[in-house]
Each structure stands twice: as C-alpha cells, then as structure tokens.
Design a protein around this motif. Sequence first.
Motif, PDB file in Angstrom:
ATOM      1  N   ASN A 120      65.843 -31.206  71.258  1.00 41.57           N
ATOM      2  CA  ASN A 120      67.347 -31.444  71.912  1.00 41.57           C
ATOM      3  C   ASN A 120      67.699 -32.775  72.782  1.00 41.57           C
ATOM      4  N   GLY A 121      66.754 -33.744  72.230  1.00 45.24           N
ATOM      5  CA  GLY A 121      66.722 -35.105  72.621  1.00 45.24           C
ATOM      6  C   GLY A 121      66.416 -35.605  74.086  1.00 45.24           C
ATOM      7  N   GLU A 122      65.525 -34.509  74.525  1.00 45.97           N
ATOM      8  CA  GLU A 122      64.839 -35.366  75.741  1.00 45.97           C
ATOM      9  C   GLU A 122      63.748 -36.163  75.510  1.00 45.97           C
ATOM     10  N   LEU A 123      63.604 -36.981  76.183  1.00 44.48           N
ATOM     11  CA  LEU A 123      62.502 -38.199  76.042  1.00 44.48           C
ATOM     12  C   LEU A 123      61.378 -37.904  77.226  1.00 44.48           C
ATOM     13  N   LEU A 124      60.023 -37.764  76.895  1.00 45.20           N
ATOM     14  CA  LEU A 124      59.226 -37.776  77.952  1.00 45.20           C
ATOM     15  C   LEU A 124      58.170 -38.832  77.416  1.00 45.20           C
ATOM     16  N   THR A 125      57.725 -39.539  78.405  1.00 47.25           N
ATOM     17  CA  THR A 125      56.683 -40.475  78.474  1.00 47.25           C
ATOM     18  C   THR A 125      55.388 -40.353  79.569  1.00 47.25           C
ATOM     19  N   PHE A 126      54.229 -40.603  79.005  1.00 49.82           N
ATOM     20  CA  PHE A 126      53.072 -40.482  79.713  1.00 49.82           C
ATOM     21  C   PHE A 126      52.145 -41.695  79.286  1.00 49.82           C
ATOM     22  N   GLY A 127      51.072 -42.331  80.342  1.00 52.49           N
ATOM     23  CA  GLY A 127      50.294 -43.126  80.172  1.00 52.49           C
ATOM     24  C   GLY A 127      50.654 -44.471  81.144  1.00 52.49           C
ATOM     25  N   ALA A 128      50.292 -45.582  80.781  1.00 49.96           N
ATOM     26  CA  ALA A 128      50.440 -46.818  81.483  1.00 49.96           C
ATOM     27  C   ALA A 128      51.802 -47.101  81.788  1.00 49.96           C
ATOM     28  N   ASN A 129      52.254 -47.116  82.836  1.00 54.46           N
ATOM     29  CA  ASN A 129      53.639 -47.686  83.362  1.00 54.46           C
ATOM     30  C   ASN A 129      53.900 -48.883  84.232  1.00 54.46           C
ATOM     31  N   ASP A 130      52.830 -50.020  84.021  1.00 57.41           N
ATOM     32  CA  ASP A 130      52.588 -51.042  84.757  1.00 57.41           C
ATOM     33  C   ASP A 130      53.824 -52.112  84.561  1.00 57.41           C
ATOM     34  N   HIS A 131      54.245 -52.016  83.370  1.00 62.11           N
ATOM     35  CA  HIS A 131      55.367 -52.807  83.004  1.00 62.11           C
ATOM     36  C   HIS A 131      57.000 -52.155  82.769  1.00 62.11           C
ATOM     37  N   GLY A 132      56.739 -50.785  83.512  1.00 58.85           N
ATOM     38  CA  GLY A 132      57.703 -50.087  83.341  1.00 58.85           C
ATOM     39  C   GLY A 132      58.245 -49.464  82.132  1.00 58.85           C
ATOM     40  N   GLN A 133      57.115 -49.441  81.068  1.00 56.27           N
ATOM     41  CA  GLN A 133      57.217 -49.074  79.849  1.00 56.27           C
ATOM     42  C   GLN A 133      57.496 -47.580  79.714  1.00 56.27           C
ATOM     43  N   GLY A 134      57.106 -46.756  80.835  1.00 57.57           N
ATOM     44  CA  GLY A 134      57.675 -45.264  80.827  1.00 57.57           C
ATOM     45  C   GLY A 134      58.832 -44.883  81.070  1.00 57.57           C
ATOM     46  N   GLY A 135      59.643 -46.101  81.524  1.00 62.74           N
ATOM     47  CA  GLY A 135      61.069 -45.682  81.663  1.00 62.74           C
ATOM     48  C   GLY A 135      61.476 -45.218  82.960  1.00 62.74           C
ATOM     49  N   HIS A 136      60.514 -44.810  84.029  1.00 61.37           N
ATOM     50  CA  HIS A 136      60.617 -44.170  85.254  1.00 61.37           C
ATOM     51  C   HIS A 136      61.417 -45.002  86.443  1.00 61.37           C
ATOM     52  N   GLY A 137      61.969 -46.308  86.272  1.00 63.85           N
ATOM     53  CA  GLY A 137      62.532 -46.900  86.984  1.00 63.85           C
ATOM     54  C   GLY A 137      61.609 -47.749  88.221  1.00 63.85           C
ATOM     55  N   ASP A 138      62.151 -48.663  88.830  1.00 65.57           N
ATOM     56  CA  ASP A 138      61.590 -49.332  89.862  1.00 65.57           C
ATOM     57  C   ASP A 138      60.915 -48.695  90.981  1.00 65.57           C
ATOM     58  N   GLY A 184      60.359 -51.971  79.619  1.00 70.97           N
ATOM     59  CA  GLY A 184      58.946 -52.491  79.441  1.00 70.97           C
ATOM     60  C   GLY A 184      59.254 -53.911  79.376  1.00 70.97           C
ATOM     61  N   SER A 185      58.174 -54.591  78.897  1.00 70.56           N
ATOM     62  CA  SER A 185      58.153 -55.894  78.735  1.00 70.56           C
ATOM     63  C   SER A 185      57.408 -56.288  77.306  1.00 70.56           C
ATOM     64  N   SER A 186      57.794 -57.700  76.872  1.00 71.09           N
ATOM     65  CA  SER A 186      57.136 -58.160  75.523  1.00 71.09           C
ATOM     66  C   SER A 186      56.645 -59.574  75.740  1.00 71.09           C
TER      67      SER A 186
END
Length: 221
Positions: A120-138, A184-186
């Motif tokens: 149904n289009g939900e996005l869930l993330t987990f793991g490293a988030n030190d660059h915001g790659q998890g998408g959970h905001g500042d 996140g970052s590249s």
Amino acid sequence: PRFRRMEEDPQPREPPAEAFVCGANESGQLLGGPVCDALLSPVPLLLPGVRVARVSLSLSHALLLSDEGTVFSVGDNYCGQCGVHSPEQITSPLRIEALNTKAVATVAAGAQHSAVVTSNGELLTFGANDHGQGGHGDGGALDVRRPRLVHLGAVADVSCGGAFTILVDREAVLGGAAAPTCTGSSASATLRAGPPRHGSPRSPRPRGAPSRPGRGTPSQS
C-alpha cells in the motif's frame, strides 16, 4: 445446496524457486551459506519452503523477500540494518518479526541501512541514519534498529546507495511524470538533499571489532 464442494486448484503451487550464492561471506551475508572468507563456486541458498521473489545484497548484509511478502535478513547488524536489535552479526536468514503485519512488496539494502516498501505504499527504513539516509528528518537517531515508518506519500519503489536512498512517488508514477526523491548523501554531493550531518560515510567495522565507542545510545525503535 447449502454446501458446495471445494474444487481442487487447477494450477498447483510451483515448487520453491532455487537461488544460489557465491563470493565474499565473512559476515554470513550470503543468505545462509557457510561463513568464510569467500565461496568460490555457487552454493544453494538454504531456506526450505520459501519461494524467493526478490533479493537485495549490500556490502555485508542482505535482504530476501518471499513471494508471500515475508522479509528475511542476514549479515552484519551493528547499525540495525538487519531490522532487529541484536545480535550484531546474523549468520543464517532471520525473519524480521517487526514486519510480520506488513505486506512487503520490495526490499533494498544500502551499505549499512535498509528500506522496504509495502503493497500500500508505506516506506520503512532501518539501520544507519548518520547521513539522514533513513529519511527520518533532522535530529533523527544515528542508528535505527527496528523498521520505522517514513512519513510521506505513497511510495512505488525504493533503492539504497552507500549512504543515501532514492524513492519514487506512487502518484507521480500513475500520473506519468515520476520524479525520484532523494535522502542522505553521496560522495559527489549530486544527490544530497541537505548537508551531511557527520562527515563522510562510515566504514564497515572490521570483523570481531568492538562496537563503536562514543556515539551515544542507539535508537531502540
């Protein structure tokens, strides 16, 4: 008649799809192959009774999606990238219990983070988030050790890079003008949604090394 006899399925269920793995496996990331420096020849993936729909492999962990929407993880888990609190290394495919109530449609493994999209289009993330790659905001936790919902519109697809995530909005796809969103970052900064919070992406922890000191308490949710 009050009862109708159940008819047999004219198309019996196909046998489980067989998958093979090979290559570096020092963290057990090859979905249950023997833990060793490398598997030089393909060996069967040992997950009895599971029909493999999709596999996503990363640096030292992997995700497997069954045709029934069940997600398994294996490999390094010191940032929570396998979707469970512990242990820090998983050497045989482990079902991610936190996703049991979700009908997962696709999975993606980044260097040290992971993402799944439900039917149904939900996005869930987990793991490293030190660059915001998890998408959970500042201000989000550096490590997210259980699948966490990313609050945005319906997502059609997702892909994870080293320390960034790209997702496609479902409504944009249906409207014929899909535009990917990045978080996140590249290394080249061309896909950066904002300045990185903690310098360059972290290097994997060497096998047997202790947990990272001085980074505070990882998130437990």
